[in-house]
Design a protein around this motif. Structure first.
Motif, PDB file in Angstrom:
ATOM      1  N   THR A 113       0.782  -1.201  -0.052  1.00 12.11           N
ATOM      2  CA  THR A 113       0.042  -0.189  -0.111  1.00 12.11           C
ATOM      3  C   THR A 113       0.957   1.332  -0.046  1.00 12.11           C
ATOM      4  OG1 THR A 113      -1.661  -1.045   1.196  1.00 12.11           O
ATOM      5  CG2 THR A 113      -1.821   1.273   1.161  1.00 12.11           C
ATOM      6  N   GLN A 114       0.500   2.226  -0.958  1.00 14.66           N
ATOM      7  CA  GLN A 114       1.387   3.573  -0.825  1.00 14.66           C
ATOM      8  C   GLN A 114       0.365   4.641  -1.067  1.00 14.66           C
ATOM      9  OE1 GLN A 114       4.835   3.465  -3.416  1.00 14.66           O
ATOM     10  NE2 GLN A 114       4.022   1.688  -4.364  1.00 14.66           N
ATOM     11  N   PHE A 115       0.545   5.592  -0.096  1.00 14.44           N
ATOM     12  CA  PHE A 115      -0.322   7.077  -0.213  1.00 14.44           C
ATOM     13  C   PHE A 115       0.838   8.010  -0.663  1.00 14.44           C
ATOM     14  CE2 PHE A 115      -2.862   5.228   3.565  1.00 14.44           C
ATOM     15  CZ  PHE A 115      -3.862   4.598   2.913  1.00 14.44           C
ATOM     16  N   PHE A 116       0.323   9.239  -1.433  1.00 14.81           N
ATOM     17  CA  PHE A 116       1.255  10.110  -1.629  1.00 14.81           C
ATOM     18  C   PHE A 116       0.348  11.531  -1.810  1.00 14.81           C
ATOM     19  CE2 PHE A 116       2.311   6.481  -4.396  1.00 14.81           C
ATOM     20  CZ  PHE A 116       3.576   6.449  -4.444  1.00 14.81           C
ATOM     21  N   GLU A 117       1.237  12.395  -1.417  1.00 10.90           N
ATOM     22  CA  GLU A 117       0.674  13.978  -1.328  1.00 10.90           C
ATOM     23  C   GLU A 117       1.797  14.845  -1.764  1.00 10.90           C
ATOM     24  OE1 GLU A 117      -2.084  15.196  -1.374  1.00 10.90           O
ATOM     25  OE2 GLU A 117      -3.399  13.416  -0.426  1.00 10.90           O
ATOM     26  N   ALA A 118       1.432  15.870  -2.480  1.00  7.89           N
ATOM     27  CA  ALA A 118       2.346  16.706  -2.975  1.00  7.89           C
ATOM     28  C   ALA A 118       2.011  18.186  -2.484  1.00  7.89           C
ATOM     29  CB  ALA A 118       2.347  16.902  -4.700  1.00  7.89           C
ATOM     30  N   TYR A 119       2.950  19.031  -2.243  1.00 10.35           N
ATOM     31  CA  TYR A 119       2.822  20.333  -1.396  1.00 10.35           C
ATOM     32  C   TYR A 119       3.785  21.223  -2.315  1.00 10.35           C
ATOM     33  CZ  TYR A 119       1.053  17.310   2.143  1.00 10.35           C
ATOM     34  OH  TYR A 119       0.551  16.566   2.655  1.00 10.35           O
ATOM     35  N   ARG A 120       3.421  22.417  -2.436  1.00 10.96           N
ATOM     36  CA  ARG A 120       4.202  23.724  -2.658  1.00 10.96           C
ATOM     37  C   ARG A 120       4.387  24.448  -1.509  1.00 10.96           C
ATOM     38  NH1 ARG A 120      -0.609  25.741  -4.277  1.00 10.96           N
ATOM     39  NH2 ARG A 120      -0.780  27.940  -3.601  1.00 10.96           N
ATOM     40  N   LEU A 121       5.698  25.055  -1.559  1.00 12.31           N
ATOM     41  CA  LEU A 121       5.924  25.685  -0.021  1.00 12.31           C
ATOM     42  C   LEU A 121       5.756  27.114  -0.456  1.00 12.31           C
ATOM     43  CD1 LEU A 121       9.290  23.779   1.051  1.00 12.31           C
ATOM     44  CD2 LEU A 121       6.903  23.189   1.667  1.00 12.31           C
ATOM     45  N   GLU A 122       5.133  27.685   0.597  1.00 10.00           N
ATOM     46  CA  GLU A 122       4.943  29.401   0.423  1.00 10.00           C
ATOM     47  C   GLU A 122       5.192  29.651   1.863  1.00 10.00           C
ATOM     48  OE1 GLU A 122       1.248  30.689  -1.397  1.00 10.00           O
ATOM     49  OE2 GLU A 122       1.596  29.655  -3.138  1.00 10.00           O
ATOM     50  N   GLU A 123       6.078  30.761   2.014  1.00 11.89           N
ATOM     51  CA  GLU A 123       6.403  31.067   3.129  1.00 11.89           C
ATOM     52  C   GLU A 123       6.347  30.304   4.617  1.00 11.89           C
ATOM     53  OE1 GLU A 123       3.320  34.482   3.885  1.00 11.89           O
ATOM     54  OE2 GLU A 123       3.874  35.351   1.735  1.00 11.89           O
TER      55      GLU A 123
END
Length: 157
Positions: A139-149
């Motif tokens: 089982t794999q879970f993924f999340e992506a984020y951009r960094l702001e401040e």
């Protein structure tokens, strides 16, 4: 490091000392095994990261990936209790843990290493897996984020 010592203070006849030596040897062996077990647990616990759900989560690796044509920093974790069957940590719970790890681990890491990634990806797998491999029983879970401040902003994949 804790050092465990044992002093044999048996007195009396030779037979009594021999019996006492065997008993104290067994006691020493038992104490030594218990100490090794405690040290192994402590070493493993030191690698676990605290997350809101309380599930065990261990950092597998951090990868700097430019394959998407821009810098993505990938934080890959082993979270052995995730899954979709009853009693496992589901995606809805794990996603909160992933956002938490982005804030408390990824943001400081990126700042410390003076990186400017387009995305930060947090991934959980229920067992260690080589990057890019897929296995039906993992089982794999993924999340992506951009960094702001210095904050993680969710970006759906």
């Amino acid at each position: 490091m804790t050092v465990l010592t044992h002093n044999n203070i048996a007195q009396g006849s030779g037979a009594a000392r021999a019996t006492s030596d065997r008993v104290s040897g067994a006691v020493r062996l038992s104490l030594c095994c218990a100490l090794l077990f405690q040290l192994a647990e402590a070493a493993q616990a030191e690698n676990l990261l605290p997350v809101p759900s309380g599930q065990p989560v261990e950092l597998q690796n951090v990868m700097l990936d430019t394959n998407p044509g821009e810098l993505w920093v990938r934080f890959r974790f082993i979270a052995p209790k995730i899954g979709s069957i009853a009693g496992r940590i589901t995606y809805d719970v794990a996603v909160v843990d992933m956002a938490h790890l982005c804030e408390v681990l990824a943001v400081p890491y990126v700042a410390l290493h003076e990186l400017d990634p387009a995305r930060v990806v947090i991934s959980f797998a229920d067992q260690a897996l080589e990057f890019g491999d897929t296995t039906p029983d993992v089982t794999q879970f993924f999340e992506a984020y951009r960094l702001e401040e210095s904050r993680c902003i969710w970006e759906g994949l």
